[in-house]
Every structure is written in C-alpha cells, then in structure tokens.
Design an enzyme around this catalytic site. Structure first.
Site, short mmCIF file in Angstrom:
data_model
loop_
_atom_site.label_atom_id
_atom_site.label_comp_id
_atom_site.label_asym_id
_atom_site.label_seq_id
_atom_site.Cartn_x
_atom_site.Cartn_y
_atom_site.Cartn_z
N ARG A 25 46.54 79.38 -20.17
CA ARG A 25 47.49 79.73 -20.63
C ARG A 25 47.51 79.24 -22.17
O ARG A 25 46.68 79.06 -22.75
CB ARG A 25 49.01 79.66 -19.93
CG ARG A 25 48.96 80.67 -18.65
CD ARG A 25 49.92 80.18 -17.62
NE ARG A 25 51.19 80.27 -18.10
CZ ARG A 25 52.13 81.50 -17.92
NH1 ARG A 25 51.54 82.42 -17.69
NH2 ARG A 25 53.15 81.13 -18.61
N ASP B 168 60.77 74.74 -27.05
CA ASP B 168 61.13 76.21 -26.70
C ASP B 168 62.41 76.44 -27.35
O ASP B 168 63.23 75.86 -27.65
CB ASP B 168 61.42 76.12 -25.18
CG ASP B 168 61.69 77.31 -24.48
OD1 ASP B 168 62.34 78.18 -24.88
OD2 ASP B 168 60.90 77.78 -23.27
N TYR C 17 66.06 72.97 -17.38
CA TYR C 17 64.78 73.01 -18.44
C TYR C 17 65.31 72.83 -19.59
O TYR C 17 64.67 72.36 -20.55
CB TYR C 17 64.06 74.13 -17.83
CG TYR C 17 63.15 74.69 -19.06
CD1 TYR C 17 61.83 74.29 -18.80
CD2 TYR C 17 63.50 75.52 -19.65
CE1 TYR C 17 60.87 74.64 -20.00
CE2 TYR C 17 62.63 76.18 -20.94
CZ TYR C 17 61.20 75.65 -20.91
OH TYR C 17 60.37 75.93 -21.68
N1 LIG Z 1 54.83 80.80 -21.81
C1 LIG Z 1 55.92 80.92 -22.77
O1 LIG Z 1 56.31 82.15 -23.28
C2 LIG Z 1 56.86 79.97 -23.24
C3 LIG Z 1 58.00 80.09 -23.88
C4 LIG Z 1 58.41 79.06 -24.51
C5 LIG Z 1 57.97 77.68 -24.51
N2 LIG Z 1 56.72 77.58 -23.95
C6 LIG Z 1 56.35 76.12 -23.75
O2 LIG Z 1 54.90 76.03 -23.99
C7 LIG Z 1 54.29 75.28 -23.18
C8 LIG Z 1 53.06 75.98 -22.55
O3 LIG Z 1 53.58 77.09 -21.71
P1 LIG Z 1 52.85 77.63 -20.66
O4 LIG Z 1 53.75 79.21 -20.18
O5 LIG Z 1 51.28 78.08 -20.89
O6 LIG Z 1 52.98 76.51 -19.43
P2 LIG Z 1 52.71 76.72 -17.85
O7 LIG Z 1 51.77 77.48 -17.49
O8 LIG Z 1 54.09 76.85 -17.27
O9 LIG Z 1 52.54 74.91 -17.67
C9 LIG Z 1 51.46 74.43 -18.34
C10 LIG Z 1 50.87 73.30 -17.46
O10 LIG Z 1 51.82 72.20 -17.45
C11 LIG Z 1 51.03 71.58 -16.10
N3 LIG Z 1 52.09 70.70 -15.50
C12 LIG Z 1 53.40 71.17 -14.99
N4 LIG Z 1 53.81 69.83 -14.43
C13 LIG Z 1 53.19 68.96 -14.68
C14 LIG Z 1 53.47 67.86 -14.13
N5 LIG Z 1 54.32 67.12 -13.29
N6 LIG Z 1 52.03 66.69 -14.26
C15 LIG Z 1 50.90 67.34 -15.11
N7 LIG Z 1 51.04 68.42 -15.61
C16 LIG Z 1 52.03 69.41 -15.33
C17 LIG Z 1 50.56 72.52 -15.33
O11 LIG Z 1 49.32 71.95 -14.83
P3 LIG Z 1 48.38 72.47 -13.72
O12 LIG Z 1 48.34 74.14 -13.86
O13 LIG Z 1 46.95 71.78 -14.13
O14 LIG Z 1 49.02 71.97 -12.55
C18 LIG Z 1 50.37 73.71 -16.09
O15 LIG Z 1 49.30 74.47 -15.91
C19 LIG Z 1 55.21 74.65 -22.20
O16 LIG Z 1 55.51 73.37 -22.70
C20 LIG Z 1 56.11 75.86 -22.22
O17 LIG Z 1 57.35 74.97 -21.95
C21 LIG Z 1 56.25 78.66 -23.31
#
Ligand SMILES: NC(=O)c1ccc[n+]([C@@H]2O[C@H](COP(=O)([O-])OP(=O)(O)OC[C@H]3O[C@@H](n4cnc5c(N)ncnc54)[C@H](OP(=O)(O)O)[C@@H]3O)[C@@H](O)[C@H]2O)c1
Length: 243
Positions: A13, A139, A152
């Site tokens: 991602r 975020d 969150y």
């Molecule tokens: N997706 C969106 O549209 C969006 C919107 C706003 C903000 N964000 C922010 O952007 C960033 C990336 O988003 P995303 O959607 O790509 O993230 P995500 O897929 O929800 O999470 C990213 C990774 O965080 C790791 N993680 C979670 N808990 C953990 C822990 N306790 N220790 C170590 N690793 C941990 C997981 O690793 P593993 O898979 O290896 O376990 C997961 O693959 C995040 O900070 C998110 O809050 C995303």
C-alpha cells in the site's frame, strides 16, 4: 539522492509506494514490516534486483518496545546511518466510545503515536549526525476526527502535534514534517459501498488519490523542502474544504 531511509509498515500500500519512489530516486531503503512477510520479501527482492544491496528487511511489532529499539539499532547499522525516518505504520479500525477496550486504545495509540515518537528518540543521534529528517504520515482526520474512529483520530491528532513539537526539539539540525492523506486506499477492513460513495461525494477532485500521490509529497519533503520544518502537507483532492 543518496539517503538511507527507514520506512515503517512498508510491505504494501502507501508504505510500499513510498519505498519504490524513494528507491527510484537513489535511496537505500530499510523496509520494516510486521506480519506481511511475503509482500515485504517480494518488494525487497524487487528493489535489490534494480540495485544490489539497496534494500533490507526488518520485522517487528512496533507495540513491543524491545522490538522497536531493535528496529532502530539495525536500521542505523544497515548502511552506517539513517538519514530519513518515515513513520507510516498504523492500525486503523472503528471503536465505539462505549465499547472500546484498553487493548484497542493501546494498539491505536501505540502504532500511530507512541512508536513514531520512540523511533524518533532511538534514531535521533544518527539523524542528527546525518542532518536528516522525519516524515510522519498523519491523516486529515487528525484535525477533525473521523466519526466512529475516535481513538484512531486522537492518535493521529497526537502525531500531528508531535510533528510540530519535534520540529522545535530537533531543529535546527533535523527537520520534522508530515503528509496528511485524505482518501487514498480503502481500508483493508471493508467499507460499505454507501460509505465509499459518501466519501467520494465530498472530494473536489471527485476521486480517491493514489499511493503515489502520497509518495511524491514525502519525496518533496525529503528532497526539496530544505526550508520547511514542523509542517503538515495535506494531500486530499480538496476534501478538507468540505469538512
Ligand atoms: N489508506 C488511506 O487512504 C489513508 C488515509 C489517511 C491516512 N492514511 C495513513 O497513511 C499511512 C499508510 O496507510 P495505509 O492504508 O497504506 O496503511 P495500512 O495498510 O493500514 O497499514 C500499514 C502497515 O502498518 C503496519 N502496522 C500496523 N500495526 C503495526 C504494529 N503494531 N507494528 C508494526 N507495524 C504495524 C502493518 O504492517 P504488516 O502488514 O506488515 O503487519 C500495515 O501493513 C498510515 O499511517 C495511515 O494512517 C492512509
């Protein structure tokens, strides 16, 4: 860009998009993952095939302080120092106020706020030696909480505050900035079609962003933002104008 970069939660991602873009710009990447071993291995091989010895893997649950400290130690040893820390790893799920558990609080605050702080602490020496920088992935809901996701939202509000506080604490040598994504990828836990439609309706550009949009903002903060610190770049297609 000859920089050694640690990205947390980098297996897939948005984290993986940052890794690919920063690597294509010449960065060496320490890819941290927790449970997505196959994705992490595949990405690490892909990067190393493009440039030998340019990517390394570290596995850790960042809720565990010993594992977190080991990540910082190993990352700093990987190529003799770290220039950039990208705090991307995050737990994300809804929590009803009357039902939330202490474990959920600890997981959401731990991954989104405590781990970024303690990684910064553990890496401050190498970041200072290298005149490096930190980029936190926040975020848009750090500003106005996302309904149904109070814990969150509190954690991300803390991370936004931490960005500004650490910019003061670590300046003038280490810059600390953040990127604040809007709707980029739907969460892995499914959203209803109605929820998705409601979100899309409130985005001026009428669509979700791409992980690459976030990666480009991160690259800018690392490479071209020498006179920026304590700032949060919003990348949301205009969505916050509707909040
Ligand atoms: N997706 C969106 O549209 C969006 C919107 C706003 C903000 N964000 C922010 O952007 C960033 C990336 O988003 P995303 O959607 O790509 O993230 P995500 O897929 O929800 O999470 C990213 C990774 O965080 C790791 N993680 C979670 N808990 C953990 C822990 N306790 N220790 C170590 N690793 C941990 C997981 O690793 P593993 O898979 O290896 O376990 C997961 O693959 C995040 O900070 C998110 O809050 C995303």
């Amino acid at each position: 860009m000859q920089k050694n970069i640690l990205i947390t939660g980098a297996a897939k991602r948005i984290g993986a998009a940052c890794a690919r873009l920063l690597h294509s710009e010449g960065g060496n990447i320490v890819l941290h993952y927790r449970s997505s071993k196959d994705d992490a291995l595949q990405l690490c091989n892909e990067l190393n095939q493009k440039r030998p010895d340019s990517a390394k893997l570290i596995q850790a649950d960042l809720l565990n302080m010993h594992e977190l400290e080991a990540v910082a130690r190993e990352a700093a040893l990987a190529w003799g120092g770290i220039d950039v820390l990208i705090n991307n790893a995050s737990a994300f799920y809804p929590t009803a106020v009357n039902d939330v558990s202490e474990w959920q609080w600890d997981e959401l605050l731990g991954s989104n706020l405590k781990a970024p702080f303690f990684l910064a602490k553990s890496l401050v020496e190498t970041l200072t030696d290298n005149k490096g920088c930190i980029v936190n992935i926040v975020d848009i809901h750090a500003e106005r909480g996302l309904k149904g996701y109070p814990v969150y939202s509190i954690a991300k509000a803390g991370l936004a505050a931490m960005t500004r506080v650490l910019a003061k604490e670590l300046g003038p040598v280490v810059r600390v900035n953040a990127v604040s994504p809007g709707a980029i990828l739907w969460p892995e836990s499914e959203l209803s079609e109605q929820d998705k439609a409601e979100i899309l309706q409130r985005i001026i550009l009428n669509r979700r962003g791409e992980p690459l949009d976030i990666a480009k903002a991160v690259l800018f903060l690392i490479k071209d933002a020498d006179y920026m610190t304590g700032q949060i770049l919003t990348v949301d297609g205009g969505r916050t104008l509707f909040c």
